[in-house]
Design a protein around this motif. Structure first.
Motif, PDB file in Angstrom:
ATOM      1  N   THR A   1      40.999  26.932  37.818  1.00 37.78           N
ATOM      2  CA  THR A   1      39.868  27.681  38.352  1.00 37.78           C
ATOM      3  C   THR A   1      40.330  28.891  39.157  1.00 37.78           C
ATOM      4  OG1 THR A   1      38.558  25.643  38.460  1.00 37.78           O
ATOM      5  CG2 THR A   1      37.792  27.508  39.769  1.00 37.78           C
ATOM      6  N   ASP A   2      41.360  28.700  39.980  1.00 42.22           N
ATOM      7  CA  ASP A   2      41.881  29.810  40.784  1.00 42.22           C
ATOM      8  C   ASP A   2      42.485  30.896  39.895  1.00 42.22           C
ATOM      9  OD1 ASP A   2      41.097  28.427  42.995  1.00 42.22           O
ATOM     10  OD2 ASP A   2      43.101  27.703  43.533  1.00 42.22           O
ATOM     11  N   ARG A   3      43.225  30.488  38.882  1.00 43.17           N
ATOM     12  CA  ARG A   3      43.839  31.481  37.999  1.00 43.17           C
ATOM     13  C   ARG A   3      42.787  32.248  37.213  1.00 43.17           C
ATOM     14  NH1 ARG A   3      49.081  28.185  35.497  1.00 43.17           N
ATOM     15  NH2 ARG A   3      50.396  28.349  37.362  1.00 43.17           N
ATOM     16  N   ALA A   4      41.735  31.549  36.765  1.00 41.07           N
ATOM     17  CA  ALA A   4      40.669  32.238  36.044  1.00 41.07           C
ATOM     18  C   ALA A   4      39.947  33.229  36.950  1.00 41.07           C
ATOM     19  CB  ALA A   4      39.685  31.222  35.477  1.00 41.07           C
ATOM     20  N   LEU A   5      39.752  32.860  38.211  1.00 39.03           N
ATOM     21  CA  LEU A   5      39.094  33.766  39.150  1.00 39.03           C
ATOM     22  C   LEU A   5      39.948  35.000  39.401  1.00 39.03           C
ATOM     23  CD1 LEU A   5      37.089  32.736  42.248  1.00 39.03           C
ATOM     24  CD2 LEU A   5      38.829  34.502  42.493  1.00 39.03           C
ATOM     25  N   ILE A   6      41.256  34.811  39.532  1.00 41.38           N
ATOM     26  CA  ILE A   6      42.149  35.955  39.732  1.00 41.38           C
ATOM     27  C   ILE A   6      42.121  36.878  38.520  1.00 41.38           C
ATOM     28  CG2 ILE A   6      44.566  36.613  39.998  1.00 41.38           C
ATOM     29  CD1 ILE A   6      44.967  34.056  41.639  1.00 41.38           C
ATOM     30  N   ALA A   7      42.109  36.300  37.316  1.00 39.05           N
ATOM     31  CA  ALA A   7      42.060  37.117  36.102  1.00 39.05           C
ATOM     32  C   ALA A   7      40.737  37.878  36.010  1.00 39.05           C
ATOM     33  CB  ALA A   7      42.246  36.222  34.873  1.00 39.05           C
ATOM     34  N   ARG A   8      39.629  37.243  36.362  1.00 39.78           N
ATOM     35  CA  ARG A   8      38.339  37.943  36.333  1.00 39.78           C
ATOM     36  C   ARG A   8      38.305  39.075  37.354  1.00 39.78           C
ATOM     37  NH1 ARG A   8      36.170  32.739  36.198  1.00 39.78           N
ATOM     38  NH2 ARG A   8      35.482  32.970  38.363  1.00 39.78           N
ATOM     39  N   THR A   9      38.866  38.827  38.522  1.00 40.08           N
ATOM     40  CA  THR A   9      38.889  39.871  39.553  1.00 40.08           C
ATOM     41  C   THR A   9      39.733  41.059  39.099  1.00 40.08           C
ATOM     42  OG1 THR A   9      38.660  38.175  41.264  1.00 40.08           O
ATOM     43  CG2 THR A   9      39.410  40.347  41.965  1.00 40.08           C
ATOM     44  N   ARG A  10      40.854  40.806  38.447  1.00 36.42           N
ATOM     45  CA  ARG A  10      41.703  41.890  37.940  1.00 36.42           C
ATOM     46  C   ARG A  10      40.944  42.717  36.898  1.00 36.42           C
ATOM     47  NH1 ARG A  10      45.541  39.008  36.448  1.00 36.42           N
ATOM     48  NH2 ARG A  10      47.045  39.328  38.129  1.00 36.42           N
ATOM     49  N   ALA A  11      40.225  42.022  36.011  1.00 37.17           N
ATOM     50  CA  ALA A  11      39.456  42.737  34.991  1.00 37.17           C
ATOM     51  C   ALA A  11      38.308  43.530  35.601  1.00 37.17           C
ATOM     52  CB  ALA A  11      38.925  41.740  33.953  1.00 37.17           C
ATOM     53  N   ASP A  12      37.633  42.966  36.589  1.00 37.75           N
ATOM     54  CA  ASP A  12      36.530  43.678  37.240  1.00 37.75           C
ATOM     55  C   ASP A  12      37.019  44.912  37.986  1.00 37.75           C
ATOM     56  OD1 ASP A  12      34.784  41.785  36.286  1.00 37.75           O
ATOM     57  OD2 ASP A  12      34.759  40.593  38.131  1.00 37.75           O
ATOM     58  N   LEU A  13      38.194  44.826  38.600  1.00 36.38           N
ATOM     59  CA  LEU A  13      38.749  45.988  39.300  1.00 36.38           C
ATOM     60  C   LEU A  13      39.071  47.112  38.320  1.00 36.38           C
ATOM     61  CD1 LEU A  13      41.126  44.290  41.895  1.00 36.38           C
ATOM     62  CD2 LEU A  13      39.125  45.694  42.403  1.00 36.38           C
ATOM     63  N   ALA A  14      39.520  46.762  37.133  1.00 37.15           N
ATOM     64  CA  ALA A  14      39.823  47.790  36.139  1.00 37.15           C
ATOM     65  C   ALA A  14      38.562  48.380  35.532  1.00 37.15           C
ATOM     66  CB  ALA A  14      40.704  47.200  35.033  1.00 37.15           C
ATOM     67  N   ALA A  15      37.504  47.565  35.374  1.00 32.60           N
ATOM     68  CA  ALA A  15      36.285  48.035  34.722  1.00 32.60           C
ATOM     69  C   ALA A  15      35.350  48.764  35.673  1.00 32.60           C
ATOM     70  CB  ALA A  15      35.561  46.855  34.070  1.00 32.60           C
ATOM     71  N   ASP A  16      35.239  48.300  36.918  1.00 32.51           N
ATOM     72  CA  ASP A  16      34.271  48.878  37.861  1.00 32.51           C
ATOM     73  C   ASP A  16      34.860  48.889  39.267  1.00 32.51           C
ATOM     74  OD1 ASP A  16      32.016  49.877  39.063  1.00 32.51           O
ATOM     75  OD2 ASP A  16      30.873  47.985  38.987  1.00 32.51           O
TER      76      ASP A  16
END
Length: 294
Positions: A139-154
């Protein structure tokens, strides 16, 4: 004697030939009011003295803090699994053995029940810890990956979320923008995962270490009441097991409190009361079943 022939009344230190006389400044300003000359910085590349992530000493400090948090998180995880496993081993093995002892005095059934409880409980605790901590890690790793993608997109939208999180944490409105900008320049992903989600990249817990700690602690905790009940005569099995459980739980409370740097008295009292109640209840149920079946 004329005024021209009178000796000077300046302080002796100023008349000493070893004391250099202060140089006169242009414009007549006294020496005390002169400013120290500026020191030229050595020539070099334009960005040689500009703050950067590689030269900023705060970078190495933050890395040290991240390593400390990783080590501390892993130790806390192992301590939690170890305390839980030992407490469960003491109480569950003792409860089952005492429950069987309330129904029968046959030492063979006590040995079988105690060993089965010890092995099954240790494996169950280890697998439970491994599955639970693995789920948390994923769960923590998935959250970190989503945050990285969100920072790149918006990045602008994520910046607003960070501002809101920092404001909610108590940072004043007049400086929260500067704080958020500084954090994102230093490490945007860590800033967002830590302050928005409470997760850090370097502190994702290890499921294997938690499983091993739980397995070993359950086994060591369960052996104590099992040996007490097997080594005691039938009339002393219940009091001997109670004494063994109380001593084991007291030691567990003291050790866990010392390792966690907390007060040992509340932890010891909690574990002893819970363990004794569990033993009395299981013994009563076993004795009732023994009477009903027999």
């Amino acid at each position: 004697m004329s005024l021209l022939d009178m000796p000077s009344r300046r302080p002796p230190a100023l008349d000493s030939p070893d004391t250099p006389a202060p140089a006169a400044s242009h414009g007549g300003a006294p020496p005390a009011e002169r400013t120290a000359p500026s020191v030229e910085r050595p020539s070099g590349p334009a960005d040689a003295h500009a703050p950067s992530a590689d030269r900023d000493p705060r970078t190495s400090v933050s890395r040290d803090h991240a390593e400390d948090r990783t080590t501390r998180s892993d130790r806390i995880n192992q301590l939690r699994a170890g305390v839980l496993g030992a407490n469960d081993g003491i109480v569950s093995v003792a409860g089952l053995a005492v429950g069987v002892a309330g129904a029968t005095t046959d030492i063979r059934w006590l040995l079988i029940a105690g060993l089965a409880s010890l092995v099954a409980g240790a494996l169950s605790m280890a697998m439970g810890e491994y599955v639970s901590v693995s789920t948390q890690r994923d769960t923590d790793r998935a959250l970190i990956a989503r945050t990285r993608a969100d920072l790149a997109a918006d990045p602008a939208g994520e910046h607003r979320h960070l501002l809101a999180a920092l404001t909610d944490s108590g940072i004043p409105d007049d400086v929260v923008g500067e704080v958020a900008d500084s954090m994102e320049r230093h490490d945007a992903l860590t800033a967002h995962t830590r302050f928005r989600h409470g997760v850090e990249q370097g502190t994702v817990v290890s499921p294997l270490s938690a499983a091993l700690a739980s397995l070993l602690s359950f086994t060591l905790g369960g052996i104590i009441p099992l040996l007490a009940i097997l080594a005691s005569p039938p009339v002393l099995r219940l009091p001997a097991t109670l004494v063994a459980v109380v001593v084991a739980l007291a030691l567990l409370g003291v050790v866990s409190a010392r390792l966690g740097q907390a007060d040992a008295r509340p932890a010891t009292v909690r574990t002893i009361i819970g363990g004794v109640l569990a033993l009395l209840v299981t013994y009563g149920i076993g004795a009732a079943l023994g009477v009903a079946i027999g």
